[in-house]
Write a protein that holds these residues in place. Structure first.
Motif, PDB file in Angstrom:
ATOM      1  N   LEU A  51       0.949  -1.147  -0.061  1.00 15.22           N
ATOM      2  CA  LEU A  51      -0.059   0.143   0.139  1.00 15.22           C
ATOM      3  C   LEU A  51       0.901   1.156   0.111  1.00 15.22           C
ATOM      4  CD1 LEU A  51      -2.937   1.263   0.383  1.00 15.22           C
ATOM      5  CD2 LEU A  51      -2.423   1.298   2.721  1.00 15.22           C
ATOM      6  N   ARG A  52       0.958   2.004  -1.095  1.00 14.26           N
ATOM      7  CA  ARG A  52       1.687   3.281  -1.047  1.00 14.26           C
ATOM      8  C   ARG A  52       1.198   4.327  -0.741  1.00 14.26           C
ATOM      9  NH1 ARG A  52       7.080   1.448  -2.290  1.00 14.26           N
ATOM     10  NH2 ARG A  52       6.650  -0.384  -3.678  1.00 14.26           N
ATOM     11  N   ALA A  53       0.008   4.494  -0.612  1.00 15.84           N
ATOM     12  CA  ALA A  53      -0.878   5.825  -0.113  1.00 15.84           C
ATOM     13  C   ALA A  53      -2.259   5.285  -0.043  1.00 15.84           C
ATOM     14  CB  ALA A  53      -0.873   6.835  -1.113  1.00 15.84           C
ATOM     15  N   ALA A  54      -2.893   6.190   1.187  1.00 16.27           N
ATOM     16  CA  ALA A  54      -4.384   6.180   1.259  1.00 16.27           C
ATOM     17  C   ALA A  54      -4.629   7.402   1.685  1.00 16.27           C
ATOM     18  CB  ALA A  54      -4.599   5.061   2.506  1.00 16.27           C
ATOM     19  N   ASP A  55      -5.918   7.712   1.142  1.00  9.49           N
ATOM     20  CA  ASP A  55      -6.349   9.185   1.352  1.00  9.49           C
ATOM     21  C   ASP A  55      -8.037   9.083   1.776  1.00  9.49           C
ATOM     22  OD1 ASP A  55      -6.200  12.215   1.492  1.00  9.49           O
ATOM     23  OD2 ASP A  55      -7.222  12.017  -0.569  1.00  9.49           O
ATOM     24  N   ALA A  56      -8.359   9.282   2.949  1.00  8.14           N
ATOM     25  CA  ALA A  56      -9.722   9.556   3.215  1.00  8.14           C
ATOM     26  C   ALA A  56     -10.525  10.367   2.644  1.00  8.14           C
ATOM     27  CB  ALA A  56      -9.675   9.894   4.778  1.00  8.14           C
ATOM     28  N   ALA A  57      -9.893  11.612   2.326  1.00  3.22           N
ATOM     29  CA  ALA A  57     -10.736  12.649   1.652  1.00  3.22           C
ATOM     30  C   ALA A  57     -11.396  12.226   0.100  1.00  3.22           C
ATOM     31  CB  ALA A  57      -9.850  13.950   1.694  1.00  3.22           C
ATOM     32  N   SER A  58     -10.244  11.616  -0.584  1.00  2.00           N
ATOM     33  CA  SER A  58     -10.797  11.143  -2.063  1.00  2.00           C
ATOM     34  C   SER A  58     -11.110   9.594  -2.001  1.00  2.00           C
ATOM     35  CB  SER A  58      -9.540  11.247  -2.951  1.00  2.00           C
ATOM     36  OG  SER A  58      -8.297  10.672  -2.391  1.00  2.00           O
ATOM     37  N   ARG A  59     -11.196   8.909  -0.743  1.00  2.00           N
ATOM     38  CA  ARG A  59     -11.541   7.599  -0.709  1.00  2.00           C
ATOM     39  C   ARG A  59     -10.646   6.825  -1.594  1.00  2.00           C
ATOM     40  NH1 ARG A  59     -16.144   6.787  -2.577  1.00  2.00           N
ATOM     41  NH2 ARG A  59     -16.653   9.056  -2.844  1.00  2.00           N
ATOM     42  N   THR A  60      -9.233   6.943  -1.865  1.00  3.29           N
ATOM     43  CA  THR A  60      -8.394   6.384  -2.912  1.00  3.29           C
ATOM     44  C   THR A  60      -7.301   5.666  -1.852  1.00  3.29           C
ATOM     45  OG1 THR A  60      -7.193   8.259  -3.199  1.00  3.29           O
ATOM     46  CG2 THR A  60      -8.797   7.804  -4.614  1.00  3.29           C
ATOM     47  N   ILE A  61      -6.857   4.650  -2.586  1.00  2.00           N
ATOM     48  CA  ILE A  61      -5.687   4.103  -2.134  1.00  2.00           C
ATOM     49  C   ILE A  61      -4.594   3.657  -3.280  1.00  2.00           C
ATOM     50  CG2 ILE A  61      -6.750   2.602  -0.339  1.00  2.00           C
ATOM     51  CD1 ILE A  61      -6.483  -0.123  -1.931  1.00  2.00           C
ATOM     52  N   ALA A  62      -3.538   3.908  -3.024  1.00  2.00           N
ATOM     53  CA  ALA A  62      -2.654   3.543  -4.347  1.00  2.00           C
ATOM     54  C   ALA A  62      -1.772   2.331  -4.307  1.00  2.00           C
ATOM     55  CB  ALA A  62      -1.625   4.911  -4.371  1.00  2.00           C
ATOM     56  N   VAL A  63      -1.427   1.703  -5.523  1.00  2.00           N
ATOM     57  CA  VAL A  63      -0.613   0.628  -5.421  1.00  2.00           C
ATOM     58  C   VAL A  63       0.333   0.713  -6.653  1.00  2.00           C
ATOM     59  CG1 VAL A  63      -0.588  -1.882  -5.832  1.00  2.00           C
ATOM     60  CG2 VAL A  63      -2.245  -0.829  -4.191  1.00  2.00           C
ATOM     61  N   PHE A  64       1.534   0.448  -6.496  1.00  2.00           N
ATOM     62  CA  PHE A  64       2.408   0.464  -7.811  1.00  2.00           C
ATOM     63  C   PHE A  64       2.574  -0.882  -8.355  1.00  2.00           C
ATOM     64  CE2 PHE A  64       5.254   3.772  -5.461  1.00  2.00           C
ATOM     65  CZ  PHE A  64       4.198   4.899  -5.461  1.00  2.00           C
ATOM     66  N   THR A  65       2.680  -0.934  -9.593  1.00  2.00           N
ATOM     67  CA  THR A  65       3.072  -2.386 -10.280  1.00  2.00           C
ATOM     68  C   THR A  65       3.666  -1.923 -11.631  1.00  2.00           C
ATOM     69  OG1 THR A  65       2.108  -4.406 -10.893  1.00  2.00           O
ATOM     70  CG2 THR A  65       1.077  -2.543 -11.699  1.00  2.00           C
ATOM     71  N   ASP A  66       4.278  -3.067 -12.110  1.00  2.00           N
ATOM     72  CA  ASP A  66       4.736  -3.093 -13.383  1.00  2.00           C
ATOM     73  C   ASP A  66       3.649  -2.976 -14.446  1.00  2.00           C
ATOM     74  OD1 ASP A  66       6.236  -3.958 -16.165  1.00  2.00           O
ATOM     75  OD2 ASP A  66       7.991  -4.201 -14.816  1.00  2.00           O
ATOM     76  N   ALA A  67       3.651  -2.041 -15.641  1.00  2.00           N
ATOM     77  CA  ALA A  67       2.613  -2.159 -16.732  1.00  2.00           C
ATOM     78  C   ALA A  67       2.589  -3.431 -17.491  1.00  2.00           C
ATOM     79  CB  ALA A  67       3.001  -0.967 -17.641  1.00  2.00           C
ATOM     80  N   ARG A  68       3.558  -4.348 -17.346  1.00  2.00           N
ATOM     81  CA  ARG A  68       3.683  -5.435 -18.070  1.00  2.00           C
ATOM     82  C   ARG A  68       3.271  -6.635 -17.402  1.00  2.00           C
ATOM     83  NH1 ARG A  68       9.991  -5.133 -19.033  1.00  2.00           N
ATOM     84  NH2 ARG A  68       9.482  -4.665 -16.805  1.00  2.00           N
ATOM     85  N   SER A  69       2.796  -6.501 -16.083  1.00  2.00           N
ATOM     86  CA  SER A  69       2.349  -7.596 -15.267  1.00  2.00           C
ATOM     87  C   SER A  69       0.926  -8.031 -15.610  1.00  2.00           C
ATOM     88  CB  SER A  69       2.417  -6.950 -13.857  1.00  2.00           C
ATOM     89  OG  SER A  69       1.443  -5.997 -13.547  1.00  2.00           O
ATOM     90  N   ALA A  70       0.354  -9.165 -15.238  1.00  2.00           N
ATOM     91  CA  ALA A  70      -0.706  -9.677 -15.605  1.00  2.00           C
ATOM     92  C   ALA A  70      -1.782  -8.827 -14.923  1.00  2.00           C
ATOM     93  CB  ALA A  70      -0.994 -10.990 -15.015  1.00  2.00           C
ATOM     94  N   LYS A  71      -1.482  -8.355 -13.549  1.00  2.00           N
ATOM     95  CA  LYS A  71      -2.453  -7.659 -12.865  1.00  2.00           C
ATOM     96  C   LYS A  71      -2.830  -6.301 -13.705  1.00  2.00           C
ATOM     97  CE  LYS A  71       0.208  -7.250  -9.381  1.00  2.00           C
ATOM     98  NZ  LYS A  71       1.516  -7.187 -10.247  1.00  2.00           N
TER      99      LYS A  71
END
Ligand SMILES: Cc1cc2nc3c(=O)[nH]c(=O)nc-3n(C[C@H](O)[C@H](O)[C@H](O)COP(=O)(O)O)c2cc1C
Length: 194
Positions: A51-71
């Motif tokens: 978990l790279r970031a979480a923000d209650a105001a925008s209700r978002t969480i951020a995750v990093f990955t490789d653009a070539r990954s299956a996910k």
């Protein structure tokens, strides 16, 4: 955070705030088990992420990955995602559902990339990309001196949370609550049978 005060149990209101406080604190806390949720995408695909970031105001969480990954392929823009967090010390599980937005070579990606230390940038240089077969064990990271060489493969997944479910394990019987945000951000909440 907009709260529907006419129907809101004050305990639920403070519980929603507490959930977001735990999430917001986790990215910077290496000892927090909430820092490594399981992120599910598609029909039946799940994996641990940071978990790279979480923000209650925008209700978002951020995750990093490789653009070539299956996910990255499974989480096309606008698709549903689910993240599961478990803190054994607190006996608390959080399940978050929401819509994924993918940020690739845009302002969001640039800002997060700029804040990454060099060692955090290196995995994005792997050649070939994640999931490719290799003849022997190895990371696939070449000896490249340009620390930004992996930037074209860097992808930020932002999930805007529309539902959050909290569960606490209790000896006398577990307790649980569900929080739903509608399209305007209005919160409705309820205790639920776990
Ligand atoms: C503790 C831990 C943290 C991880 N963090 C990430 C992460 O932040 N991003 C990521 O893409 N993969 C991360 N991984 C690797 C993924 O779990 C997964 O193995 C890999 O990304 C391939 O997943 P995919 O084939 O579904 O794309 C992490 C694994 C572990 C064990």
């Amino acid at each position: 955070m907009i709260v529907n005060r006419t129907h809101m149990d004050p305990d639920l209101e403070s519980l929603a705030a507490e959930c977001w406080r735990l999430l917001e604190a986790a990215p910077a806390d290496r000892n927090s088990t909430f820092r490594t949720p399981v992120l599910a995408s598609g029909a039946a695909e799940a994996r641990t992420v940071v978990l790279r970031a979480a923000d209650a105001a925008s209700r978002t969480i951020a995750v990093f990955t490789d653009a070539r990954s299956a996910k990255a392929g499974q989480l096309a823009a606008g698709s549903r995602a689910c993240a599961v967090f478990y803190d054994p010390a607190r006996g608390v599980q959080l399940r978050l559902w929401g819509e994924a937005a993918l940020h690739h070579q845009d302002g969001v990606a640039q800002a997060y990339w700029g804040a990454l230390p060099d060692f955090g940038k290196r995995p994005y240089q792997s050649m070939p990309g994640p999931g490719a077969r290799r003849g022997k064990p190895g990371s696939g990271i070449p000896d490249v001196t340009d620390v930004d060489a992996g930037y074209p493969n860097f992808l930020v997944i932002l999930v805007t949370v529309t539902r959050l479910e909290w569960l606490r394990l209790e000896q006398g019987g577990n307790i649980s609550a569900r929080f739903d945000w509608d399209g305007t951000g209005r919160l409705s909440a309820s205790w639920i049978v776990p």
